[in-house]
Scaffold this motif. Structure first.
Motif, short mmCIF file in Angstrom:
data_model
loop_
_atom_site.label_atom_id
_atom_site.label_comp_id
_atom_site.label_asym_id
_atom_site.label_seq_id
_atom_site.Cartn_x
_atom_site.Cartn_y
_atom_site.Cartn_z
N PRO A 14 -6.80 -3.60 -1.30
CA PRO A 14 -8.21 -3.53 -1.66
C PRO A 14 -8.80 -2.12 -1.57
N SER A 15 -8.12 -1.20 -0.90
CA SER A 15 -8.62 0.16 -0.79
C SER A 15 -8.08 1.08 -1.89
N ASP A 17 -7.56 3.12 -5.24
CA ASP A 17 -8.58 3.81 -6.03
C ASP A 17 -9.10 3.00 -7.21
N TYR A 20 -10.92 -0.61 -5.34
CA TYR A 20 -12.11 -0.52 -4.49
C TYR A 20 -13.43 -0.61 -5.27
N ILE A 23 -14.79 -4.10 -5.42
CA ILE A 23 -15.43 -4.57 -4.19
C ILE A 23 -16.83 -3.99 -4.07
N GLU A 24 -16.99 -2.73 -4.45
CA GLU A 24 -18.32 -2.12 -4.44
C GLU A 24 -19.26 -2.84 -5.40
N SER A 43 -15.08 -6.74 5.21
CA SER A 43 -14.83 -5.32 4.95
C SER A 43 -13.44 -5.11 4.35
N VAL A 44 -13.26 -3.95 3.74
CA VAL A 44 -11.95 -3.60 3.19
C VAL A 44 -10.91 -3.57 4.31
N GLN A 48 -7.27 -5.91 4.80
CA GLN A 48 -5.93 -5.32 4.89
C GLN A 48 -5.14 -5.86 6.08
#
Length: 155
Positions: A14-15, A17, A20, A23-24, A43-44, A48
């Motif tokens: 999910p983090s 590039d 993400y 998610i934003e 949260s990200v 994870q």
């Protein structure tokens, strides 16, 4: 001749590039629907963790939807489902939910639970058509007039 777009589903970070921003956008969408700060998104970092599987739907390699399943032991919770607005109405939400359920089955899950908001009528319709039924609040969820908890047995 034009080539048809290719849809694929994959387990993702999910983090990443390219992931993400989904998610934003989801967080922005939810804050518009629930401006009172009534929501507490995962949260990200939490996405994870080892008990979480995060899946993206990609069209020609570009992420257009996402969702996560969190294994709580006696049930698996579906979280963070989101489809880009430009891709809505094409059945992608159903396909993503099917992909999440298939992953849960592969991992031996038998009960799926989720929480969604009353303002997300499309989500409520999707889950209802997929066999989810309302249930009492579970886990960290509490009774809330803007919240709906649902579950489905995978038997």
């Amino acid at each position: 001749m034009t080539q048809r777009p290719e849809l694929s589903f994959r387990i993702d970070d999910p983090s990443a590039d390219d992931v993400y921003p989904l998610i934003e956008q989801l967080d922005g969408y939810l804050s518009e629907l629930y401006p009172t700060g009534n929501i507490h998104p995962v949260s990200v970092l939490a996405l994870q963790q080892p008990n979480v599987t995060f899946i993206t739907a990609r069209v020609d390699g570009a992420p257009v939807a996402c969702g996560a399943c969190i294994d709580h032991g006696d049930y698996v919770e579906v979280k963070r489902m989101y489809v880009l607005p430009a891709c809505r109405g094409l059945g992608l939400g159903k396909q993503l939910l099917d992909a999440l359920e298939a992953q849960i089955r592969r991992n031996g899950g038998q009960l799926i639970r989720l929480e969604t908001g009353t303002a997300q009528t499309e989500a409520l319709e999707l889950y209802g058509r997929a066999g989810y039924r309302r249930c009492p609040p579970f886990g960290d969820h509490h009774a809330n007039p803007r919240s709906v908890c649902m579950e489905k047995a995978l038997v």
